[in-house]
Enzyme design. Sequence first.
Site, PDB file in Angstrom:
ATOM      1  CG  ASP A 168     -30.161 115.862 -29.879  1.00  0.00           C
ATOM      2  OD1 ASP A 168     -29.929 115.264 -28.799  1.00  0.00           O
ATOM      3  OD2 ASP A 168     -31.283 115.927 -30.383  1.00  0.00           O
ATOM      4  CE1 TYR A 170     -27.993 117.506 -21.155  1.00  0.00           C
ATOM      5  CE2 TYR A 170     -26.883 119.620 -21.024  1.00  0.00           C
ATOM      6  CZ  TYR A 170     -26.928 118.273 -20.735  1.00  0.00           C
ATOM      7  OH  TYR A 170     -25.915 117.697 -20.017  1.00  0.00           O
ATOM      8  CG  PHE A 180     -22.167 115.786 -21.873  1.00  0.00           C
ATOM      9  CD1 PHE A 180     -23.169 114.877 -21.585  1.00  0.00           C
ATOM     10  CD2 PHE A 180     -21.205 115.432 -22.817  1.00  0.00           C
ATOM     11  CE1 PHE A 180     -23.226 113.644 -22.223  1.00  0.00           C
ATOM     12  CE2 PHE A 180     -21.252 114.192 -23.452  1.00  0.00           C
ATOM     13  CZ  PHE A 180     -22.260 113.292 -23.148  1.00  0.00           C
ATOM     14  CG  HIS A 207     -24.515 108.405 -23.022  1.00  0.00           C
ATOM     15  ND1 HIS A 207     -25.225 109.098 -22.066  1.00  0.00           N
ATOM     16  CD2 HIS A 207     -24.300 109.281 -24.031  1.00  0.00           C
ATOM     17  CE1 HIS A 207     -25.424 110.334 -22.476  1.00  0.00           C
ATOM     18  NE2 HIS A 207     -24.867 110.472 -23.666  1.00  0.00           N
TER      19      HIS A 207
END
Length: 220
Positions: free
Chosen positions: A65, A67, A78, A187
Amino acid sequence: MEVRIAADWKELLQPEFDKPYFEELIRFVKAEYATQRIYPRGSNIFRAFDKCPFERLKVVVIGQDPYHGPGQANGLCFSVAPGVPFPPSLQNIFKEVADDTGTPVPASGDLDRWAEQGVLLLNSVLTVREHQAASHAGRGWETFTDAVVRTINERREGIVYMLWGSYAQRKGAIADPMRNCILKAVHPSPLSVYRGFFGCRHFSQANAYLAAHGQEPIRW
């Protein structure tokens, strides 16, 4: 709420927009924008699609989701706006790009330049309350973005999927590994980055696959 989305995506996804779950989702999101501080701003909710039209699509990166800090989310997973300090995961992504391809770490964390070359930077959930991670999870966005991945898989092949972490890997399981390039790693967050993200060489592997299939590599 303004919706900006490339015309080819809009045509492909219109059946989803017309479903009851999506109409309910939009009612919820509008109410949230009216009463809470929500990211990204409304005009950027579908920005990943606007910056990467379906016809140009080469690579899919799946995030979770947006930031949830002030001024960070810009509609691409990102990515942050120019001038915004790099969040830790983005720092680690740029470090791996540099180590893998020799591309220097850029001055800006805005990934528009990737999107415009055909990289769909897709969050699973497209909105979030300030300082409340996953606050819009389970409201319908996941159903919508599952449909996005399914549509890509049904209509395209030769796509590179970069699936970082178990969440992205579950979502990307829709994609057919026989007709696409599926790249998996942990991740890039500081919690897991040393367990296999650093050294995964996904960016050079993606470009090698694209070149082998007659596509222009991405300038990471």
